[in-house]
Design an enzyme around this catalytic site. Sequence first.
Site, mmCIF file in Angstrom:
data_model
loop_
_atom_site.group_PDB
_atom_site.id
_atom_site.type_symbol
_atom_site.label_atom_id
_atom_site.label_comp_id
_atom_site.label_asym_id
_atom_site.label_seq_id
_atom_site.Cartn_x
_atom_site.Cartn_y
_atom_site.Cartn_z
ATOM 1 N N ARG A 187 0.833 -1.216 0.000
ATOM 2 C CA ARG A 187 0.000 0.000 0.000
ATOM 3 C C ARG A 187 0.863 1.260 0.000
ATOM 4 O O ARG A 187 0.580 2.209 -0.741
ATOM 5 C CB ARG A 187 -0.942 -0.018 1.206
ATOM 6 C CG ARG A 187 -1.962 -1.176 1.160
ATOM 7 C CD ARG A 187 -3.355 -0.659 0.868
ATOM 8 N NE ARG A 187 -4.279 -1.731 0.514
ATOM 9 C CZ ARG A 187 -5.245 -2.210 1.305
ATOM 10 N NH1 ARG A 187 -5.396 -1.729 2.527
ATOM 11 N NH2 ARG A 187 -6.069 -3.145 0.888
ATOM 12 N N ILE A 211 10.386 -15.364 14.802
ATOM 13 C CA ILE A 211 9.936 -15.516 16.191
ATOM 14 C C ILE A 211 11.100 -15.603 17.164
ATOM 15 O O ILE A 211 10.946 -15.354 18.347
ATOM 16 C CB ILE A 211 9.001 -16.738 16.368
ATOM 17 C CG1 ILE A 211 9.717 -18.029 15.986
ATOM 18 C CG2 ILE A 211 7.704 -16.558 15.595
ATOM 19 C CD1 ILE A 211 9.045 -19.274 16.534
ATOM 20 N N ASP A 212 12.306 -15.955 16.669
ATOM 21 C CA ASP A 212 13.458 -16.166 17.568
ATOM 22 C C ASP A 212 13.950 -14.879 18.241
ATOM 23 O O ASP A 212 14.612 -14.934 19.278
ATOM 24 C CB ASP A 212 14.629 -16.791 16.799
ATOM 25 C CG ASP A 212 14.348 -18.224 16.370
ATOM 26 O OD1 ASP A 212 13.252 -18.723 16.682
ATOM 27 O OD2 ASP A 212 15.220 -18.826 15.723
ATOM 28 N N LYS A 241 0.059 -25.244 33.468
ATOM 29 C CA LYS A 241 0.138 -24.999 34.922
ATOM 30 C C LYS A 241 -1.106 -25.517 35.648
ATOM 31 O O LYS A 241 -1.015 -25.976 36.792
ATOM 32 C CB LYS A 241 0.248 -23.494 35.174
ATOM 33 C CG LYS A 241 1.650 -23.032 35.518
ATOM 34 C CD LYS A 241 1.573 -21.569 35.856
ATOM 35 C CE LYS A 241 2.778 -21.062 36.540
ATOM 36 N NZ LYS A 241 2.672 -19.627 36.800
ATOM 37 N N ARG A 258 2.879 -31.641 39.773
ATOM 38 C CA ARG A 258 3.857 -32.203 38.840
ATOM 39 C C ARG A 258 4.879 -31.178 38.393
ATOM 40 O O ARG A 258 4.619 -29.962 38.450
ATOM 41 C CB ARG A 258 3.145 -32.689 37.575
ATOM 42 C CG ARG A 258 2.538 -34.041 37.702
ATOM 43 C CD ARG A 258 1.859 -34.393 36.389
ATOM 44 N NE ARG A 258 1.163 -35.666 36.504
ATOM 45 C CZ ARG A 258 0.238 -36.081 35.655
ATOM 46 N NH1 ARG A 258 -0.120 -35.315 34.641
ATOM 47 N NH2 ARG A 258 -0.327 -37.245 35.818
ATOM 48 N N GLU A 266 9.620 -21.521 36.799
ATOM 49 C CA GLU A 266 10.663 -21.569 37.843
ATOM 50 C C GLU A 266 12.066 -21.421 37.275
ATOM 51 O O GLU A 266 12.955 -20.897 37.926
ATOM 52 C CB GLU A 266 10.560 -22.874 38.644
ATOM 53 C CG GLU A 266 9.508 -22.865 39.739
ATOM 54 C CD GLU A 266 8.087 -22.686 39.237
ATOM 55 O OE1 GLU A 266 7.743 -23.286 38.200
ATOM 56 O OE2 GLU A 266 7.332 -21.928 39.879
ATOM 57 N N ARG A 278 9.371 -25.592 49.032
ATOM 58 C CA ARG A 278 8.811 -24.280 49.437
ATOM 59 C C ARG A 278 7.292 -24.320 49.464
ATOM 60 O O ARG A 278 6.643 -23.315 49.745
ATOM 61 C CB ARG A 278 9.231 -23.188 48.438
ATOM 62 C CG ARG A 278 10.672 -22.747 48.535
ATOM 63 C CD ARG A 278 10.882 -21.368 47.872
ATOM 64 N NE ARG A 278 10.493 -21.280 46.468
ATOM 65 C CZ ARG A 278 11.252 -21.687 45.441
ATOM 66 N NH1 ARG A 278 12.418 -22.221 45.669
ATOM 67 N NH2 ARG A 278 10.820 -21.552 44.210
ATOM 68 N N GLU A 295 14.929 -24.664 22.519
ATOM 69 C CA GLU A 295 15.305 -25.736 21.595
ATOM 70 C C GLU A 295 16.827 -25.799 21.385
ATOM 71 O O GLU A 295 17.409 -26.870 21.241
ATOM 72 C CB GLU A 295 14.552 -25.396 20.302
ATOM 73 C CG GLU A 295 14.961 -25.978 19.075
ATOM 74 C CD GLU A 295 14.250 -25.327 17.879
ATOM 75 O OE1 GLU A 295 14.044 -24.099 17.817
ATOM 76 O OE2 GLU A 295 13.940 -26.081 16.985
HETATM 77 O O1 F6P Z 1 13.845 -19.475 13.019
HETATM 78 C C1 F6P Z 1 12.529 -19.742 13.382
HETATM 79 C C2 F6P Z 1 12.363 -21.195 13.781
HETATM 80 O O2 F6P Z 1 11.018 -21.396 14.163
HETATM 81 C C3 F6P Z 1 13.311 -21.689 14.867
HETATM 82 O O3 F6P Z 1 12.913 -21.299 16.161
HETATM 83 C C4 F6P Z 1 13.278 -23.179 14.631
HETATM 84 O O4 F6P Z 1 14.462 -23.781 15.078
HETATM 85 C C5 F6P Z 1 13.186 -23.268 13.140
HETATM 86 O O5 F6P Z 1 12.615 -22.061 12.683
HETATM 87 C C6 F6P Z 1 12.370 -24.439 12.653
HETATM 88 O O6 F6P Z 1 12.428 -24.475 11.278
HETATM 89 P P1 F6P Z 1 11.508 -25.403 10.383
HETATM 90 O O7 F6P Z 1 10.150 -24.788 10.317
HETATM 91 O O8 F6P Z 1 12.183 -25.421 9.056
HETATM 92 O O9 F6P Z 1 11.460 -26.742 11.050
#
Ligand code: F6P
Length: 325
Positions: free
Chosen positions: A31, A132-133, A160, A168, A193, A217, A228
């Site tokens: 746009r 997202i990272d 939770k 757990r 935690e 506690r 990951e």
């Molecule tokens: O870089 C974004 C991401 O979601 C990472 O957090 C993750 O390791 C990767 O992409 C996963 O990639 P794919 O969708 O190719 O499995």
Amino acid sequence: MDNILPFKRLGVMTSGGDAPGMNTAVRAVVRAGLQFGFEVFGIERGFAGLLNGAFRQLNSHDAGNIMQRGGTVLGTARSEFFKTEQGRDQAMAQLHQAGIEGLIIIGGNGSLTGGLELQKMGLPVVGVPASIDNDLYGTSMAVGVDTCLNTIVDAIDKIKDTASSHQRAFVVEVMGRHSGYLALMSAMASGAEVAVIPEVEITLPEMAAKMKAAFDRGKSHFIALVAEGAPFKSQQIYEYLCEVGHFETRLTILGHLQRGGSPSAYDRILATHLGNEAVECLLEGVSGVMIGEKGGTFVRTPLELVVKRTSAVNKKVYELIQRLS
Ligand code: F6P
């Protein structure tokens, strides 16, 4: 609007892992681009589409009704061939043939690395951070991060409920290939935690001690958020806690549900600003940069720096999580 354009045809693509808000950024680019007088072309399936000349001219209507949708309407794909010299030559030839003389790339580090290569070959490129990272240097937040965090926090709230009902421990794995940002910030926002992240060392016995201390506690649950990319895999942590712990433990891997969904208001606002700023940048004849947001202002960081550096997590947050849990 009467503008002296540096070129006429502007390309826009999304690349790498999809992130909520990519469509909002595409809308803003289309746009704003049209308003300034560019002809805007969407490149389909990221670098793969660039190599095949999968270009589609976009009008204002094409950008309608997409800002609220997750994923990317342009599609995305990773391409090994683009990483070769031959691949990049082919991409440049396709752009040349279509008369596209400037490009906005919406994506993460890998995508902007590709963008920098094209810039070096003479194509004006501007990046919009979307991953997202949240590991990109040059912006406090990338497009998609806020939505993803909200998704994770919502999931942990639910976990939770079960954790507390059964007393757990839960090991929850979240995304973040090389960065602990998502684990750290979602741990903070959900009152977990501990966060297990690549940036801070922790041993398995230390984790087990934290679990025991939490239940001692009087806590009714123990949540460990594991990135990951952490040195210990979530499965390994889970197995260790099951072995040594005196508490029932479960493992949940949130996986790709973290990447989907309608973008939050924050992501829509951010993506709209960044998409528009990227077009303004090219209009001014500035390229080879990524548009980011820092302290409420929009900043341009050279792609050279963006791809070399990573954004560091705030270690103080790690300590704060421990202090308040
Ligand atoms: O870089 C974004 C991401 O979601 C990472 O957090 C993750 O390791 C990767 O992409 C996963 O990639 P794919 O969708 O190719 O499995």
